[in-house]
Design a protein around this motif. Structure first.
Motif, PDB file in Angstrom:
ATOM      1  N   ILE A  54     -51.460  19.654  -6.520  1.00  0.00           N
ATOM      2  CA  ILE A  54     -52.620  19.781  -5.640  1.00  0.00           C
ATOM      3  C   ILE A  54     -53.614  18.680  -6.005  1.00  0.00           C
ATOM      4  N   TYR A  55     -54.008  17.907  -5.007  1.00  0.00           N
ATOM      5  CA  TYR A  55     -54.939  16.796  -5.204  1.00  0.00           C
ATOM      6  C   TYR A  55     -56.222  17.066  -4.425  1.00  0.00           C
ATOM      7  N   ASP A  56     -57.352  16.567  -4.934  1.00  0.00           N
ATOM      8  CA  ASP A  56     -58.571  16.577  -4.132  1.00  0.00           C
ATOM      9  C   ASP A  56     -59.204  15.191  -4.143  1.00  0.00           C
ATOM     10  N   ALA A  57     -60.216  15.000  -3.305  1.00  0.00           N
ATOM     11  CA  ALA A  57     -60.839  13.685  -3.127  1.00  0.00           C
ATOM     12  C   ALA A  57     -61.662  13.241  -4.338  1.00  0.00           C
ATOM     13  N   LEU A  58     -61.844  14.117  -5.319  1.00  0.00           N
ATOM     14  CA  LEU A  58     -62.580  13.763  -6.533  1.00  0.00           C
ATOM     15  C   LEU A  58     -61.628  13.336  -7.650  1.00  0.00           C
ATOM     16  N   LEU A  91     -62.552  21.494  -5.217  1.00  0.00           N
ATOM     17  CA  LEU A  91     -63.953  21.139  -5.460  1.00  0.00           C
ATOM     18  C   LEU A  91     -64.472  20.171  -4.406  1.00  0.00           C
ATOM     19  N   SER A  92     -63.580  19.488  -3.696  1.00  0.00           N
ATOM     20  CA  SER A  92     -63.980  18.564  -2.634  1.00  0.00           C
ATOM     21  C   SER A  92     -63.534  19.106  -1.282  1.00  0.00           C
ATOM     22  N   SER A  93     -64.067  18.539  -0.214  1.00  0.00           N
ATOM     23  CA  SER A  93     -63.772  19.028   1.136  1.00  0.00           C
ATOM     24  C   SER A  93     -62.467  18.474   1.700  1.00  0.00           C
ATOM     25  N   ILE A  94     -61.821  17.582   0.962  1.00  0.00           N
ATOM     26  CA  ILE A  94     -60.565  16.995   1.411  1.00  0.00           C
ATOM     27  C   ILE A  94     -59.585  16.975   0.247  1.00  0.00           C
ATOM     28  N   GLY A  95     -58.327  17.278   0.533  1.00  0.00           N
ATOM     29  CA  GLY A  95     -57.293  17.214  -0.490  1.00  0.00           C
ATOM     30  C   GLY A  95     -55.921  17.282   0.152  1.00  0.00           C
ATOM     31  N   SER A  96     -54.920  17.433  -0.690  1.00  0.00           N
ATOM     32  CA  SER A  96     -53.558  17.572  -0.185  1.00  0.00           C
ATOM     33  C   SER A  96     -52.721  18.339  -1.196  1.00  0.00           C
ATOM     34  N   MET A  97     -51.592  18.821  -0.714  1.00  0.00           N
ATOM     35  CA  MET A  97     -50.640  19.527  -1.573  1.00  0.00           C
ATOM     36  C   MET A  97     -49.243  19.016  -1.253  1.00  0.00           C
ATOM     37  N   THR A  98     -48.403  19.045  -2.254  1.00  0.00           N
ATOM     38  CA  THR A  98     -46.987  18.739  -2.084  1.00  0.00           C
ATOM     39  C   THR A  98     -46.243  19.516  -3.155  1.00  0.00           C
ATOM     40  N   GLY A  99     -44.936  19.598  -3.020  1.00  0.00           N
ATOM     41  CA  GLY A  99     -44.201  20.334  -4.042  1.00  0.00           C
ATOM     42  C   GLY A  99     -42.727  20.459  -3.762  1.00  0.00           C
ATOM     43  N   LYS A 100     -42.130  21.387  -4.515  1.00  0.00           N
ATOM     44  CA  LYS A 100     -40.705  21.666  -4.380  1.00  0.00           C
ATOM     45  C   LYS A 100     -40.467  23.155  -4.624  1.00  0.00           C
TER      46      LYS A 100
END
Length: 128
Positions: A54-58, A91-100
């Motif tokens: 999980i990633y966020d813009a910060l 914590l930020s208003s933009i992010g993304s997720m990826t996985g398996k």
């Protein structure tokens, strides 16, 4: 909707923004994601484990892994699907997720990884 197929297992993801919440003294942006796992193969499979990044813009990155999804390790027969909903807090208003997902063929006991497509989490529609 974001979709990807690996070894006949089709993963589809839809997301929604649910507003802000406070966890302790920190404001978080709450998102839900709805996953459909459709077995388009001729084999019965079982979902064993999940691995999320999980990633966020910060530039925060969180790793989540564990058995099954939402407390279940579903068995999915050919042409059947399994659906579930879960949440993510950023914590930020933009992010993304990826996985398996780690899956197992219930007949041969072969284990294999299924890619989850990268999907965006955003409070408002954003154009790239």
């Amino acid at each position: 909707m974001f979709q990807q197929i690996t070894k006949g297992i089709k993963i589809s993801v839809k997301t929604t923004y649910n507003g802000t919440i406070y966890r302790g003294y920190m404001q978080h942006y709450a998102f839900s994601y709805f996953v459909t796992i459709k077995n388009t193969s001729n084999e019965t499979v079982q979902l064993l484990e999940r691995f999320w990044t999980i990633y966020d813009a910060l530039n925060n990155t969180e790793y989540v892994e564990g058995e099954g999804v939402v407390g279940q390790m579903p068995i999915i027969k050919p042409n059947e699907e399994y659906n579930y909903r879960s949440n993510c807090f950023l914590l930020s208003s933009i992010g993304s997720m990826t996985g398996k997902y780690k899956m197992k063929n219930t007949e041969t006991l072969e284990e294999f990884l299924v890619n989850i497509p990268t999907f965006q989490l955003t409070t408002t529609p954003t154009l790239n």
